[in-house]
Design an enzyme around this catalytic site. Structure first.
Site, PDB file in Angstrom:
ATOM      1  N   GLU A 114       8.482 -14.136 -77.558  1.00 33.90           N
ATOM      2  CA  GLU A 114       8.272 -13.150 -78.627  1.00 33.90           C
ATOM      3  C   GLU A 114       8.931 -11.840 -78.232  1.00 33.90           C
ATOM      4  O   GLU A 114       9.084 -11.558 -77.049  1.00 33.90           O
ATOM      5  CB  GLU A 114       6.763 -12.869 -78.801  1.00 33.90           C
ATOM      6  N   LYS A 116       9.052  -8.044 -77.215  1.00 31.47           N
ATOM      7  CA  LYS A 116       8.087  -7.134 -76.607  1.00 31.47           C
ATOM      8  C   LYS A 116       8.190  -5.810 -77.358  1.00 31.47           C
ATOM      9  O   LYS A 116       9.151  -5.068 -77.213  1.00 31.47           O
ATOM     10  CB  LYS A 116       8.394  -6.937 -75.128  1.00 31.47           C
ATOM     11  N   ASP A 118       7.626  -2.131 -78.369  1.00 29.71           N
ATOM     12  CA  ASP A 118       7.400  -0.956 -77.529  1.00 29.71           C
ATOM     13  C   ASP A 118       6.511   0.043 -78.254  1.00 29.71           C
ATOM     14  O   ASP A 118       6.973   0.953 -78.923  1.00 29.71           O
ATOM     15  CB  ASP A 118       8.760  -0.317 -77.195  1.00 29.71           C
ATOM     16  N   LYS A 313      12.540  -7.560 -69.380  1.00 26.05           N
ATOM     17  CA  LYS A 313      12.895  -6.277 -69.992  1.00 26.05           C
ATOM     18  C   LYS A 313      14.409  -6.109 -70.061  1.00 26.05           C
ATOM     19  O   LYS A 313      15.112  -6.393 -69.097  1.00 26.05           O
ATOM     20  CB  LYS A 313      12.297  -5.137 -69.167  1.00 26.05           C
ATOM     21  N   CYS A 410      19.863  38.466 -76.831  1.00 20.10           N
ATOM     22  CA  CYS A 410      19.484  39.854 -77.099  1.00 20.10           C
ATOM     23  C   CYS A 410      18.856  40.535 -75.889  1.00 20.10           C
ATOM     24  O   CYS A 410      18.583  41.731 -75.925  1.00 20.10           O
ATOM     25  CB  CYS A 410      18.551  39.937 -78.299  1.00 20.10           C
ATOM     26  N   CYS A 425      12.166  33.509 -77.425  1.00 19.45           N
ATOM     27  CA  CYS A 425      12.601  34.889 -77.559  1.00 19.45           C
ATOM     28  C   CYS A 425      11.701  35.495 -78.636  1.00 19.45           C
ATOM     29  O   CYS A 425      11.712  35.037 -79.770  1.00 19.45           O
ATOM     30  CB  CYS A 425      14.060  34.943 -78.001  1.00 19.45           C
ATOM     31  N   CYS A 430      16.479  39.224 -83.014  1.00 14.30           N
ATOM     32  CA  CYS A 430      17.496  38.624 -82.142  1.00 14.30           C
ATOM     33  C   CYS A 430      18.581  38.011 -83.039  1.00 14.30           C
ATOM     34  O   CYS A 430      18.285  37.191 -83.916  1.00 14.30           O
ATOM     35  CB  CYS A 430      16.866  37.534 -81.277  1.00 14.30           C
TER      36      CYS A 430
HETATM   37  S1  IVH Z   1       1.149 -10.501 -74.407  1.00 11.26           S
HETATM   38  C1  IVH Z   1      -2.036 -10.280 -70.574  1.00 11.26           C
HETATM   39  N1  IVH Z   1       2.994 -10.185 -76.217  1.00 11.26           N
HETATM   40  O1  IVH Z   1       3.338  -5.403 -73.430  1.00 11.26           O
HETATM   41  C2  IVH Z   1      -1.191  -9.406 -71.450  1.00 11.26           C
HETATM   42  N2  IVH Z   1       2.299  -8.273 -74.986  1.00 11.26           N
HETATM   43  O2  IVH Z   1       3.318  -5.291 -70.365  1.00 11.26           O
HETATM   44  C3  IVH Z   1      -0.698 -10.201 -72.609  1.00 11.26           C
HETATM   45  N3  IVH Z   1       3.412  -6.208 -75.651  1.00 11.26           N
HETATM   46  O3  IVH Z   1      -0.023  -4.697 -72.759  1.00 11.26           O
HETATM   47  C4  IVH Z   1       0.252  -9.409 -73.387  1.00 11.26           C
HETATM   48  N4  IVH Z   1       4.651  -7.070 -77.252  1.00 11.26           N
HETATM   49  O4  IVH Z   1       0.999  -3.857 -74.928  1.00 11.26           O
HETATM   50  C5  IVH Z   1       2.237  -9.590 -75.276  1.00 11.26           C
HETATM   51  N5  IVH Z   1       4.600 -10.073 -77.893  1.00 11.26           N
HETATM   52  C6  IVH Z   1       3.846  -9.470 -76.954  1.00 11.26           C
HETATM   53  C7  IVH Z   1       3.934  -8.080 -76.697  1.00 11.26           C
HETATM   54  C8  IVH Z   1       3.141  -7.528 -75.693  1.00 11.26           C
HETATM   55  C9  IVH Z   1       4.328  -5.965 -76.605  1.00 11.26           C
HETATM   56  C10 IVH Z   1       2.879  -5.194 -74.731  1.00 11.26           C
HETATM   57  C11 IVH Z   1       1.382  -5.173 -74.647  1.00 11.26           C
HETATM   58  C12 IVH Z   1       1.050  -5.438 -73.211  1.00 11.26           C
HETATM   59  C13 IVH Z   1       2.321  -5.077 -72.515  1.00 11.26           C
HETATM   60  C14 IVH Z   1       2.460  -5.894 -71.252  1.00 11.26           C
END
Ligand code: IVH
Length: 663
Positions: A114, A116, A118, A313, A410, A425, A430
């Site tokens: 999936e 990740k 942010d 990452k 100024c 400032c 100015c």
């Molecule tokens: S699974 C046991 N799935 O990334 C933790 N986390 O570094 C299971 N995050 O705290 C997390 N997208 O805030 C999971 N598809 C995703 C995610 C995800 C973002 C974040 C989440 C987590 C952090 C882990």
């Protein structure tokens, strides 16, 4: 309406609103208009106002219902919120897969990949179909109860559809969409407020706000990716979790892959890297999870993170370059912001030659010097930033830049705010601050005085022809003739543009004044609510807060602005110059004047604004100056130069009687 009737109507409206919310946000198949939705919501609000005992915590009216909190209460997580192990390399990802194979004793392992997201991790509990609470990760064991803030997320159901599971706890990520983040920062810039560095910071900052009314104005959103408590449901895998999310109307990630080999995982993360820029949220990686819960249990967890998942990452796009200079930018609020000028370098497909250094504290903390070789980063939509200094490249010739003690323009001693981060400032005269203020006033989003670009404004200020925005209205041909490289034609255009700006809607004037925290949207709301600038000026902070979208901080800022002597004097001069101070609500009377443009001059039986309103109400346009585009000059007694000009241009001149006759 009896109590029983009200209760049944409220229940009906509530159910309908929940259903339409789901159709809109989850299924993207709205069947009613926004207006119809708002009308139902309004009706429910009215009923609840009459019968307050009918208000339920999951009522669609409660998205911004809560009063500001003193602080957040703590929620102990039923299942701890762990973090994930990270990796940045494909080799380590392959090693992770090899560990799974060894741990489970077989070759093929079904995994889910999936994005990740942010943002900020969230755990959300539903009980009997109702959103019970939501909390941040905190220290992993207990987090902040941010339920009131979460309820402002339109996509988050307050009540689940009746035909699916009703009690469970899900985990997801709250984020600010890229587009919403860009808009928020633009509005903050317009309102003279500090910018957020990236969507994650703005999300975290927003969730920490104690007043849900302010949170409701920020475009937060959420996606779900996991389960903390299945509430007795029989789920066997992450794929089952995805199915549960779908049935509950909870949004899951837009892209999801399955793979059962190291090659499959690598292919998925590479494909995600190609596609992730088109996702509505920022992503900083991929999360790889073993699909089967039985396999997950067998693999187990360490003290910090599960062994069955890993975050891969992506490297944010970075480049190495050199700092040529650190300049000071003077903003229209007087804020002195350091900006690094860089040797131009290509990052994320664009050439970067400036990077923000948010403030002097950051320069000191990162020990950034002029001449340093630095790493800069540009992730997604974000303004390029200096990440770190390559100190090993130092020759000893690098120059330390100290925070200014005096304004570089100024020379006034600077003022530091309480947190000592913003250096300002404080001199309202100015020249640089004045230039920024004039540039803002004439900009397209404000008074829209076309032609007055940066270089003209700079000259006007340097020649002391303009020291505040009211001085613009005292300019004439003789004064403008002193500008360099500006011909008679341009001078004529500038004067015309300045003249017609007097007719601008008053919200543009309020926005153009550059009152701290008042952006274009806020200025419009103020005029809609108060009808005119005088009413805004006279309002107490409490009265200002009655205006939609105006919170306490903004109200206090507006109230203070209108009480400063030089602002009062400025407004008087703008009024005398003939600027439009009142919002006119024009109801169309006829279309008899459609397609005509009018200029009004001389003394007439009514004041000019009233006559202008009549013209507009009948479909005509009103302009401040006579030009080739003018259809009619409406001339009263003692008409002066406009009459001469109209005669010269062959514009038809009408008396008031002729004008009335046309209607
Ligand atoms: S699974 C046991 N799935 O990334 C933790 N986390 O570094 C299971 N995050 O705290 C997390 N997208 O805030 C999971 N598809 C995703 C995610 C995800 C973002 C974040 C989440 C987590 C952090 C882990």
């Amino acid at each position: 309406m009896t109590h029983a009737e009200a209760a049944s109507r409220a229940a009906f409206l509530s159910a309908e609103l929940h259903r339409h919310n789901r159709l809109y946000y989850v299924e993207a198949k709205p069947v009613i208009s926004d207006k119809e939705f708002d009308e139902m919501l309004r009706e429910l609000q009215d009923i609840e106002a009459k019968f307050p005992d009918l208000v339920t915590p999951d009522s669609p009216t409660q998205r911004v219902g809560g009063a500001p909190l003193e602080g957040f209460t703590q929620i102990r997580h039923t299942v701890p919120m762990m973090s994930l192990d990270n990796t940045y390399s494909e080799e380590e990802l392959a090693a992770f897969f090899a560990r799974l194979q060894k741990g489970l004793g077989r070759e093929k392992i079904d995994c889910v990949i999936e994005p990740k997201v942010d943002g900020v991790a969230m755990t959300i509990r539903y009980e009997n179909g109702i959103l019970k609470h939501g909390a941040t990760r905190g220290d992993g064991q207990t987090g902040d109860d941010v339920t009131n803030n979460l309820k402002t997320i339109q996509r988050l159901p307050l009540r689940l559809p009746g035909d699916g599971p009703q009690t469970f706890e899900v985990r997801g990520e709250v984020f600010m969409p890229k587009a919403g983040f860009a808009k928020l920062n633009q509005e903050r810039e317009e309102a003279g407020e500090a910018l957020f560095a990236n969507p994650r910071n703005s999300t975290a900052g927003t969730l920490k706000l104690l007043d849900p009314k302010i949170v409701a104005k920020r475009p937060l959103d959420i996606v779900f990716y996991g389960l903390a408590d299945a509430g007795g449901l029989d789920l066997q895998s992450q794929t089952d979790v995805h199915a549960l999310l779908d049935r509950a109307g909870l949004r899951k990630a837009d892209l999801i892959w399955r793979a059962d080999s190291a090659e499959g995982l690598l292919a998925a993360i590479r494909e995600l890297d190609e596609k992730r820029r088109s996702l509505p949220y920022e992503t900083d990686g991929a999360v790889i999870k073993v699909n089967s819960f039985a396999d997950q249990r067998e693999l187990g967890v360490t003290s910090k993170a599960p062994r069955w998942a890993i975050a891969y990452k992506y490297q944010p796009e970075q480049a190495e370059t050199k700092i040529l200079a650190i300049d000071i930018q003077v903003g229209r609020t007087g804020a002195l912001t350091p900006v690094s000028r860089l040797e131009p370098v290509l990052v994320s497909g664009s050439t970067v030659s400036n990077a923000t250094l948010h403030n002097y504290e950051e320069i000191e903390r990162k020990d950034i010097r002029v001449g340093d070789v630095v790493i800069i980063e540009k992730a997604g939509e974000i303004i390029p930033a200096v990440v770190s200094v390559k100190k090993e490249h130092r020759t000893g010739d690098e120059a330390v830049v100290a925070a200014p003690t005096h304004c570089p323009v100024c020379g006034t001693a600077v003022h530091r705010d309480e947190e000592m981060v913003v250096i300002r400032c404080p001199n309202p005269h100015c020249p640089e601050v004045v230039k920024r203020r004039i540039e803002h006033f004439v900009s397209r989003g404000a008074m829209d005085i076309s032609g007055l670009g940066e270089s003209v404004v700079a000259q006007l200020v340097e020649l002391k022809l303009v020291q505040d925005v009211a001085d613009l209205y005292a300019l004439n041909e003789l004064l403008l003739a002193r500008l360099e490289r500006v011909g008679a034609k341009s001078i004529d255009n500038y004067l015309k543009a300045i003249e017609s700006s007097k007719q601008q809607d008053p919200w543009r004037l309020v926005f153009g004044l550059g009152i701290l925290h008042v952006g274009a949207g806020g200025a419009r709301k103020l005029l809609e609510h108060f009808g005119g600038i005088d009413a805004i000026a006279a309002a107490s902070a409490e009265e200002l807060m009655q205006c939609p979208d105006i919170g306490e901080v903004v109200a206090v800022s507006i109230h203070a602005w209108f009480r400063e002597a030089h602002n009062i004097a400025l407004l008087d001069r703008l009024r005398s110059a003939g600027l439009n101070f009142t919002q006119r609500t024009v109801t169309a009377a006829s279309d008899k004047l459609n397609g005509t443009t009018w200029v009004i001059t001389g003394t007439l039986s009514q004041d000019r604004e009233t006559i202008a309103d009549t013209i507009r109400a009948n479909g005509g346009k009103v302009s401040g100056s006579v030009s080739g585009k003018t259809t009619y000059l409406l001339a009263g007694e003692e008409a002066g130069s406009k009459l001469d000009k109209a005669a010269k241009l062959g514009v038809k001149i009408l008396s008031e009687a002729e004008f009335r006759g046309m209607l």
